[in-house]
Design an enzyme around this catalytic site. Structure first.
Site, short mmCIF file in Angstrom:
data_model
loop_
_atom_site.label_atom_id
_atom_site.label_comp_id
_atom_site.label_asym_id
_atom_site.label_seq_id
_atom_site.Cartn_x
_atom_site.Cartn_y
_atom_site.Cartn_z
CB CYS A 314 24.41 25.34 53.03
SG CYS A 314 24.62 26.97 53.75
CG HIS A 398 20.75 24.65 56.74
ND1 HIS A 398 21.67 23.65 56.56
CD2 HIS A 398 21.43 25.82 56.70
CE1 HIS A 398 22.87 24.18 56.44
NE2 HIS A 398 22.75 25.50 56.51
CD GLU A 400 19.57 20.71 57.15
OE1 GLU A 400 19.11 21.00 56.03
OE2 GLU A 400 20.47 21.35 57.71
#
Ligand SMILES: NC(=O)CC[C@H](N)C(=O)O
Length: 426
Positions: A314, A398, A400
């Protein structure tokens, strides 16, 4: 208190389901009579439901009456809408939201409360939360606190009973807007409007407000019951230096689960110190605000790339784009949600991803050799980069996050492979 909450529920539901004002008024008088017993004594009582006590004033001049929960006061921020159905606690603790008000398009928020495991950082960095309906009860086996108490303790403002759909349509049409949230009656609408028109988020270094102050080691792994890809590990232990531009804990948990030894360093940590540690890889994290406002971070990234394998997530991806000579630009209203389709151009697969960004890398501005590896299928914007010559990979979203799908998690495998190849070649 529980009784009052029950009556609020009745009132709200009736107001929503019935177009007839008379019916809602009847329900209101019913609420008063039953909850206080005042009807029998004839003593007038104040309304047991909460009345509007907050305002959201947008820079376009619109004023939205609302009810407050969490902290009181006056706060300015950029309003962004998030389309995630779940994960409001992860959103509240994602440091990338510093300087912003998050408006949840899912109308019903607070129903699972909050718990101690879902924190993405040590505090809430966002400016405030804007929701349609605040759940009057919490129901989840992990819940330890209500959303309302949680926000009060963290001094974060929240408003509910506001037309989030209408505000979202406005943001989609006009782009992100600056707004002011206030519970202070002494402030006039004009004063709040003036505040919204004189504040800006563009060009402001927000990462220095959220980054850690000194290096530390991270050891916590993803809890085994939530770890979906544990069978894919190859057992190498890599040392990763993770730049904290506002890092989400789950990035660190995922790296730890892959067996990495992790040193987290502040955003201002010199590249030379990082290279002295001889890490196997460097991670540039997510973070709030405008990537063009942090030239020192771009310089750090520039000094590191080429020396060791790097992975940007990001903000980290945007800083890599700039370090390679590319440009970033502000999007109309950005991407904030848990179901953004992304195409991996290398293998043709489509991932459903979690996203939270207002800026993007302009692929046209990148030098030859830099490969766009992922594209956001909603608008064709650049969602991932690779530059094999410089041992570099990055994602605009993202991997994660766990908004339901875990499609993007395997990118951590790619980072391990990148570090493995480098180790084998030296
Ligand atoms: N999640 C992030 O890292 C956000 C990056 C940047 N602040 C943006 O809004 O685009």
């Amino acid at each position: 208190m529980a009784t009052k909450a029950m009556y609020l529920s009745v009132t709200n539901q009736s107001l929503l389901s019935s177009p007839a004002t008379t019916k809602s008024l009847q329900v209101r008088s019913f609420t008063v009579r039953c909850s206080t017993g005042a009807a029998s004594t004839g003593v007038p009582v104040s309304a047991p439901w909460k009345v509007s006590d907050a305002r959201l004033v947008l820079e376009d001049g619109s004023i939205w009456k609302a009810k407050s929960f969490g902290a009181s006061g006056t706060q300015v921020g950029e309003v962004v809408f998030n389309t995630s159905l779940t994960g409001y606690q992860e959103i509240l603790t994602d440091p990338s939201y510093a300087g912003q008000f998050v408006l949840m398009t899912n109308p019903h928020i607070g129903n699972t409360g909050v718990n101690i495991d879902d924190e993405e950082s040590i505090k809430c960095f966002l400016g405030g939360l804007v929701i349609r309906s605040l759940s009057i009860s919490t129901s989840n086996w992990r819940c330890t606190e209500s959303l309302s108490d949680y926000l009060s303790k963290r001094n974060i403002m929240g408003i509910y009973d506001v037309d989030t759909r209408a505000i979202t349509r406005r943001l989609r049409e006009d782009g992100s807007l600056i707004g002011v949230l206030s519970t202070e009656k002494s402030k006039t609408d004009e004063e709040l409007l003036e505040m919204s028109r004189t504040w800006d988020i563009v060009g402001v270094d927000l990462i220095s407000t959220v980054s850690c102050k000194k290096p530390y080691e991270w050891v916590g792994k993803t809890d085994m019951e939530w770890d979906f890809n544990s069978n894919k590990r190859h057992g190498d232990a890599f040392h990763v230096v993770a730049y904290d531009f506002g890092i989400k804990h789950n990035i660190l948990r995922r790296l730890a689960s892959y067996g990495c030894k992790i040193t987290v360093v502040p955003s201002t940590w010199p590249a030379s110190e990082t290279l002295k540690m001889k890490p196997d890889g460097v991670l540039f994290s997510n973070g709030p605000g405008d990537p063009s406002a942090v030239p020192y971070a771009v310089e750090t990234v520039k000094a590191i790339i080429g020396n060791v394998p790097v992975f940007g997530i990001c903000m980290g991806h945007q800083l890599l784009g700039q370090a390679l000579g590319g440009k970033t630009y502000k999007m109309k209203f950005g991407h904030h949600g848990g179901n953004h389709p992304v195409r991996n151009l290398r293998n043709g697969s489509v991932e459903i991803s979690a996203q939270n960004h207002n800026y993007a890398v302009d692929p046209e501005s990148l030098p030859n050799g830099v490969e766009v590896t992922h594209v956001n299928l909603n608008d064709g914007s650049c969602a991932g980069l690779a530059f094999p010559q410089q041992k570099l990979m990055s994602l605009q979203y993202h991997p994660e996050a766990s908004p339901g799908p875990h499609d993007s998690d395997l990118v951590f495998d790619d980072f391990m492979e990148l570090m493995k190849r480098e180790k084998a070649s030296t």
